[in-house]
Scaffold this active site. Structure first.
Site, PDB file in Angstrom:
ATOM      1  N   ASP A  45      -6.240   9.852   9.624  1.00  0.00           N
ATOM      2  CA  ASP A  45      -4.947   9.356  10.079  1.00  0.00           C
ATOM      3  C   ASP A  45      -4.547   9.929  11.428  1.00  0.00           C
ATOM      4  OD1 ASP A  45      -3.907   7.549   8.038  1.00  0.00           O
ATOM      5  OD2 ASP A  45      -4.108   9.282   6.715  1.00  0.00           O
ATOM      6  N   GLU A  75       0.876  -1.170   0.000  1.00  0.00           N
ATOM      7  CA  GLU A  75       0.000   0.000   0.000  1.00  0.00           C
ATOM      8  C   GLU A  75       0.908   1.212   0.000  1.00  0.00           C
ATOM      9  OE1 GLU A  75      -2.942   0.555   3.064  1.00  0.00           O
ATOM     10  OE2 GLU A  75      -3.398  -1.572   2.983  1.00  0.00           O
TER      11      GLU A  75
END
Lengths: 257, 412
Positions: A41, A30
């Site tokens: 995040d 990824e």
């Protein structure tokens, strides 16, 4: 499965990490596309995005990194992960075409739920890219069919309610969630968020199809910066060494299973 | 020519569509963890809207607690000074807590209660929404956490202290530009983490559907009152409306009830900071392009790579690189005119109103006032101009003193 931020801590070092991941044992990569406002995040990946942007990474340069990677490796799947705005600004059609041409295999775009599938999911599928949907502990059985309806490649189970790198879920809960998701789809189920150690990765991989490690890996980048915030001498080896530990731990469990 | 009763004219007032879009703007660009909750909020709001008890409770608090209706005040000395249009001020500064923000927090706290939520979070820029949220949380005894950028904490210290006294936890946000955009990011991160217990009380007409619609609906009390008040005072609708835009909630609240009155000219003022040409501004419509942030598509200040740029304005409440989706739509179709106003122009208007009328306006509202003062002298004396005085300026005294080179502790 490993998550790294493209261009973190700089373009050259980021490329070296990316190129080394398959050799270190990563099955799927990824690759984070840096964004100024990464709302899902936690602090680790926020900091990585800031480092990458400060180092001059752009979406175009991220695609260049994929292109360079593909010179040596034509097999390891690369999934680009990020937020919609840079893609929106790049132009959806051009992005899908350029990402495919660069050698990307799929996309994970955090702020594009099925409700917004016409934005990028459908163009991506038409352009030959997988579009990976996230499912979460809040995605109930009523909603799951809608989420996996257009999913392709694999389904990504976000195992905690929270941002990346925060907390971790009990393996029994993950096991139950993966079983629930499998009732709705035949796609492989990868599990991420809050997996920080080789042991945890192995435990999660034992009850799913893949464990994703992101923040812990990105923290290895942070921990190997010098006083000026530049890549220290052992940074690439340190990061890849950790990937090796993760892979070894997961494989040991898988061979037992 | 009269039309049959069943004829329904085209209206600009029935947006958004069922997927939360105003034209191409708006939408639900939200992480999956939040998506089920966002649908719950939308459902709960639809149910509340249809419930006369909810409306009655809201009306009670707006009149008895907030002090509505707020006056529509004919600013005679300002009007005489400008020598043109008749300038009315919609006195949202006289609301409890000193700004229009409380119209929305009353509505949303009642909704959060209906949904059984036990914790409130909110973002704030100038601190007006933070104060309005902390206030209703005190009133209804619900714990709340307010996210605020450290840059704003510094320049809006009185509001920070007010929030704390009201019992709120104020969490400083130290990332990015340390202002409203980053406070929103942190609030969203909190919401993702505490999705079961927590209600995100968004303060402006932006974010993911249903928030832009819901916040607008709660703020429409401003425009609805102006319609009635101006009919009473002048026997006709106003000629021009002016309001400032950060996210755009006070403006859409004033504008929306007049959108279908084509003879009413509507003007929104964006913060041009140190000037559009300097790049240090918050004028998303003038200098931005469509992008996706904080759950919706809107005009956004962004660089060539689609990275969001930092906004800049002397007014913390306008210091945001985006603008609510309905304004973007109204801008593109040309129904509302949006103009930039600089820090300096706003400061001049701030001083003018203070001296001429004895009203200290918020720096946000001063942006609207500045444009009104620019156009009024050239308009005829029977032209009716309504300015939304969205908040009072007590919170801005430090900023204004600083701009004047006055140290309030030393050389007052």
């Amino acid at each position: 499965m490993t998550y790294v931020m493209s261009g973190d801590p700089d373009l050259e070092t980021g490329q070296a990490i990316l190129n080394g991941l398959p050799g270190a044992g990563a099955d799927i990569i990824e690759l984070g596309m840096a964004f100024s406002d990464p709302m899902a995040d936690g602090p680790s990946i926020q900091a990585a995005a800031i480092r990458a942007l400060d180092a001059g990474v752009t979406l175009k340069k991220t695609l260049d990194q994929v292109r360079t990677f593909r010179i040596e490796d034509d097999e390891t799947p690369i999934v680009l992960m990020g937020y919609y705005n840079p893609i929106h600004h790049y132009g959806v059609e051009a992005f899908v075409q350029d990402a495919k041409e660069a050698g990307a295999d799929g996309l994970i775009v955090v702020d594009l739920p099925p409700e917004e599938e016409s934005e990028l999911c459908i163009p991506a599928l038409q352009g030959g890219l997988n579009f990976i949907y996230l499912t979460t502990p809040t995605t109930d059985d009523g909603r799951l069919p809608r989420v996996v309806e257009k999913a392709s490649g694999f389904v990504y189970y976000v195992s905690v309610k929270g941002t990346t790198g925060a907390g971790s879920a009990a393996v029994s809960d993950i096991d139950a969630a993966v079983k629930r998701i499998r009732k709705h789809t035949d796609l492989p189920v990868a599990v991420g968020f809050g997996i920080t150690t080789p042991e945890a990765a192995a435990d999660v991989a034992a009850v799913s199809d893949a464990a994703v490690v992101g923040s812990a890996l990105v923290n290895r980048v942070r921990d190997n910066l010098d006083a000026d915030g530049k890549a220290g001498p052992g940074l690439v080896d340190e990061v890849l060494g950790f990937v090796g530990d993760l892979a070894a731990s997961v494989r040991k469990t898988q061979s037992k299973g | 020519m009269s039309k049959p009763n069943t004829y329904r004219p085209n209206t600009l007032r029935d947006g958004p569509d069922e997927t939360g879009h105003f034209g191409i703007f708006g939408g639900q660009f939200v992480a999956e963890t939040l998506m089920p909750l966002v649908h719950d909020v939308a459902k709960a709001y639809e149910a509340a809207k249809a419930d006369p008890e909810f409306e009655a409770e809201k009306a009670y608090y707006l009149s008895q607690y907030v002090g509505r209706p707020s006056p529509l005040y004919l600013a005679q000395r300002l009007t005489d000074h400008l020598g043109g249009a008749k300038v009315y001020l919609k006195r949202e500064d006289l609301n409890h807590t000193g700004a229009h923000k409380v119209n929305n927090t009353i509505g949303q706290i009642l909704l959060a209660k209906r949904m059984g939520k036990s914790r409130i979070i909110a973002e704030t820029g100038a601190g007006q929404h933070g104060v309005a949220t902390a206030t209703v949380c005190a009133l209804f005894d619900i714990p709340c956490t307010i996210y605020m950028g450290t840059k704003d904490i510094e320049r809006q210290a009185p509001n920070v202290f007010r929030m704390k006294m009201l019992g709120a936890e104020v969490k400083p946000v130290t990332v990015g530009s340390c202002s409203l955009k980053d406070a929103l990011n942190e609030a969203i991160r909190d919401w993702v983490t505490n999705v079961d217990s927590t209600y995100f009380l968004i303060g402006t007409a932006a974010g993911m559907h249903p928030f832009p619609m819901m916040v607008r609906d709660f703020q429409c009390v401003i425009g609805d009152e102006v319609r009635e008040q101006i009919m009473e005072a002048e026997g006709r609708l106003p000629d021009t409306l002016v309001a400032c835009i950060g996210g755009g909630s006070n403006a859409i609240g004033l504008f929306h009830p007049f959108l279908d009155d084509q003879d009413v000219k509507i003007i929104g003022t964006e913060a041009a900071g140190k000037g559009i040409e300097t790049g240090e501004h918050a004028a998303s419509l003038t200098a931005g392009s469509p992008g996706v942030l904080h759950g919706n598509r809107m005009y956004l200040l962004q660089d060539d790579d689609g990275q969001v740029q930092e906004a800049d304005s002397i007014s913390a409440g306008l210091d945001y690189p985006g603008i609510g989706p309905e304004h973007c739509w109204l801008h593109d179709m040309g129904r509302v005119e949006y103009v930039p106003v600089t820090d300096t122009e706003a400061l001049d208007a701030f001083h003018a109103l203070t001296k001429l009328e004895g009203i200290i306006p918020a720096l946000e509202s001063s942006h609207a006032l500045a444009h009104a003062m620019k156009i009024a002298p050239d308009l005829p004396k029977d032209h009716i101009l309504v300015v939304n005085l969205s908040g009072r300026g007590d919170k801005d005294l430090n900023t204004v003193a600083h701009a004047m080179g006055v140290d309030m502790g030393v050389n007052l």
